[in-house]
Design a protein around this motif. Structure first.
Motif, PDB file in Angstrom:
ATOM      1  N   MET A 128       0.781  -1.302   0.013  1.00  0.00           N
ATOM      2  CA  MET A 128      -0.032  -0.111   0.048  1.00  0.00           C
ATOM      3  C   MET A 128       0.738   1.300   0.114  1.00  0.00           C
ATOM      4  N   VAL A 129       1.848   1.153   0.630  1.00  0.00           N
ATOM      5  CA  VAL A 129       2.978   2.328   0.751  1.00  0.00           C
ATOM      6  C   VAL A 129       3.491   2.585  -0.647  1.00  0.00           C
TER       7      VAL A 129
ATOM      8  N   ALA B 227       3.992   5.796  -5.338  1.00  0.00           N
ATOM      9  CA  ALA B 227       3.853   5.722  -6.791  1.00  0.00           C
ATOM     10  C   ALA B 227       2.780   6.778  -7.255  1.00  0.00           C
ATOM     11  N   CYS B 228       1.738   6.883  -6.867  1.00  0.00           N
ATOM     12  CA  CYS B 228       0.569   7.604  -7.079  1.00  0.00           C
ATOM     13  C   CYS B 228       1.061   9.302  -6.798  1.00  0.00           C
ATOM     14  N   ALA B 229       1.728   9.299  -5.683  1.00  0.00           N
ATOM     15  CA  ALA B 229       2.250  10.782  -5.352  1.00  0.00           C
ATOM     16  C   ALA B 229       3.325  11.318  -6.240  1.00  0.00           C
ATOM     17  N   LEU B 230       4.297  10.539  -6.960  1.00  0.00           N
ATOM     18  CA  LEU B 230       5.246  10.716  -7.805  1.00  0.00           C
ATOM     19  C   LEU B 230       4.425  11.384  -9.092  1.00  0.00           C
ATOM     20  N   VAL B 231       3.375  10.573  -9.609  1.00  0.00           N
ATOM     21  CA  VAL B 231       2.980  10.919 -10.821  1.00  0.00           C
ATOM     22  C   VAL B 231       2.369  12.447 -10.709  1.00  0.00           C
ATOM     23  N   VAL B 232       1.517  12.605  -9.404  1.00  0.00           N
ATOM     24  CA  VAL B 232       0.952  13.700  -8.982  1.00  0.00           C
ATOM     25  C   VAL B 232       1.794  15.053  -9.082  1.00  0.00           C
TER      26      VAL B 232
END
Length: 165
Positions: free
Chosen positions: A80-81, A86-91
Motif C-alpha cells: 500500500m505504501v 507511486a501515485c504521489a510521484l505521478v501527481v
C-alpha cells in the motif's frame, strides 16, 4: 454438396467444449494416441497436459474433487505504501509540468500586500492554502468526535461502577 447440421452431443469429442481444466473422467481414461494419461502414469500430485489445449492442469485426488483455485493476493502495508508513493510521484510530476508551463509573472494582492509571482507558483500556493484549511476543519471535527466518544465511555464506566456497589 451441403452439410446437414446435427444436434449438439456433449459426449462427442468434436462437440465438447474445450476448457482449461478437463473433466476428471477425461484425464483418467482414453487411449494413449489422444494424449490422455491413466492414473498409473501420473500420481495425484503430478501435472498432466490436457490433450485439447496442451495446458498442464493439476490433478485432483479423486475424480469428483475440484482443482483448487490459486491463492488470492495478500495486501500488505508495504504494498500500500509503494502504491501511494507511486501515485504521489505521478501527481508531483504533473504539478512540476504545470508550474513550468505557467511561468508568466502575475500581480498578486493579499491584505494590502502586493507582489509579483509566477502564475504556476501562485496557484500552487492557493491550492496548498485551501488544503491546509480543509485539514484544519477535518482535525477539529475528529477531535470533537473523539471527545464525545470519550465522554460516552466515561459515562458508561461510571454507571457500571455505581451498579456494582
Amino acid at each position: 454438396m451441403t452439410h446437414t447440421p446435427r444436434g449438439f452431443d456433449p459426449n462427442d469429442s468434436y462437440d465438447a467444449p474445450t476448457t482449461q481444466y478437463p473433466r476428471a473422467a477425461d484425464r483418467t481414461s482414453g487411449s494413449a494416441g489422444e494424449g490422455a494419461t491413466t492414473g498409473s502414469q501420473a500420481g495425484p500430485d503430478l501435472v498432466a497436459p490436457d490433450a485439447a489445449t496442451g495446458v498442464e492442469a493439476p490433478r485432483a485426488e479423486t475424480p469428483g474433487t475440484p482443482v483448487p483455485a490459486p491463492e488470492a493476493r495478500q495486501v500488505t502495508r508495504a504494498g500500500m505504501v509503494w502504491a501511494a508513493v507511486a501515485c504521489a510521484l505521478v501527481v508531483l510530476i504533473l504539478l512540476i509540468a504545470f508550474i513550468l508551463q505557467n511561468q508568466e509573472y502575475v500581480q498578486v494582492k493579499f491584505f494590502g500586500l502586493t507582489g509579483s509571482v509566477p502564475l504556476g507558483i501562485a496557484l500552487f500556493i492557493a491550492a496548498v492554502g485551501g488544503g491546509v484549511l480543509v485539514a484544519i476543519a477535518g482535525a477539529a471535527r475528529i477531535i470533537q468526535l473523539r471527545l464525545a466518544a470519550h465522554r460516552q465511555r466515561a459515562g458508561r464506566q461510571s454507571g457500571a461502577v455505581a451498579r456494582t456497589r
